[in-house]
Write an enzyme that holds these catalytic residues in place. Structure first.
Site, PDB file in Angstrom:
ATOM      1  N   GLY A   1      -3.083   3.689  -2.876  1.00 34.68           N
ATOM      2  CA  GLY A   1      -3.053   2.510  -3.730  1.00 34.68           C
ATOM      3  C   GLY A   1      -2.896   1.277  -2.867  1.00 34.68           C
TER       4      GLY A   1
ATOM      5  CB  SER B   1      -0.920  -0.008   1.225  1.00 35.31           C
ATOM      6  OG  SER B   1      -1.845   1.051   1.172  1.00 35.31           O
ATOM      7  CG  ASP B   2       3.118   4.730  -1.676  1.00 35.52           C
ATOM      8  OD1 ASP B   2       4.053   4.598  -0.858  1.00 35.52           O
ATOM      9  OD2 ASP B   2       2.957   5.768  -2.338  1.00 35.52           O
ATOM     10  CD  GLN B   3      -2.482   8.469   2.471  1.00 36.27           C
ATOM     11  OE1 GLN B   3      -1.882   9.118   3.306  1.00 36.27           O
ATOM     12  NE2 GLN B   3      -3.604   7.834   2.720  1.00 36.27           N
TER      13      GLN B   3
END
Length: 196
Positions: free
Chosen positions: A107, A70-72
């Site tokens: 994501g 996950s990434d932001q």
């Protein structure tokens, strides 16, 4: 048939706490991925690419696992607000965002390492920040020191006091792990926290 082990490709305690809510056994691994966006890469595309890159980065060590990456990325008027890393950068970010609406794109990727099959999704969250004074920004940064957090604010902590409104399909996305999307992706791999 026993599901593959579940690995969270993150060292974030907040993502770990969110995933623990599902009651599924899991381990964590450090993905060690460069989180810099590519030239001309949109925040949405960057968050999706990085979430997948994080999952794939630990696949060699966990070749039989289901891996969550996950990434932001935070964005205001086309300008990306990454992790500030320093106090002066965090001050500048929060001054730019006060009284404004900021897009946070999270994501998420679920990678079935044995097959290389990846399920990815982007989850947008629109955050309206309060019109903060310089003194409030300084006090917040002294108390929480969110220098490793996109946009310089931790909504899961005192950063919630900076926010006037949050709009999005998943309340967990802003913290960094959209659980509603993750449950859907896990079901595609026949894994559910509700299975007997």
């Amino acid at each position: 048939m026993k599901p593959p082990p579940l690995i969270l490709a993150s060292t974030s305690i907040y993502r770990r706490e969110l995933l623990a809510r599902l009651g599924l056994p899991f381990a964590t691994a450090n993905p060690a991925v460069d989180e810099t966006l590519l030239p001309d890469e949109s925040p949405e595309d960057g968050a999706l690419r990085l979430s997948q890159a994080k999952a794939r980065a630990v696949a060699d060590v966990h070749p039989s696992a289901l891996i969550i990456g996950s990434d932001q990325v935070a964005c205001l008027d086309g300008r990306v607000f990454g992790k500030p890393l320093t106090h002066p950068n965090a001050v500048r970010q929060l001054q730019a965002m006060r009284g404004r609406q900021v897009n946070f794109f999270t994501g998420i990727c679920l990678l079935h390492a044995p097959s290389g099959r990846a399920h990815c999704r982007g989850v947008p969250t629109l955050v309206t920040f309060r019109d903060l004074s310089d003194a409030e920004i300084e006090r917040y940064l002294q108390l929480e020191q969110p220098y490793n957090c996109a946009g310089s604010a931790r909504s899961e902590g005192l950063g919630i006091a900076l926010i006037a409104r949050i709009d999005g399909p998943d309340p967990n996305a802003l913290i960094g792990l959209p659980l509603i999307a993750l449950c859907d992706l896990l079901r595609r791999e026949n894994v559910s926290p509700l299975q007997p």
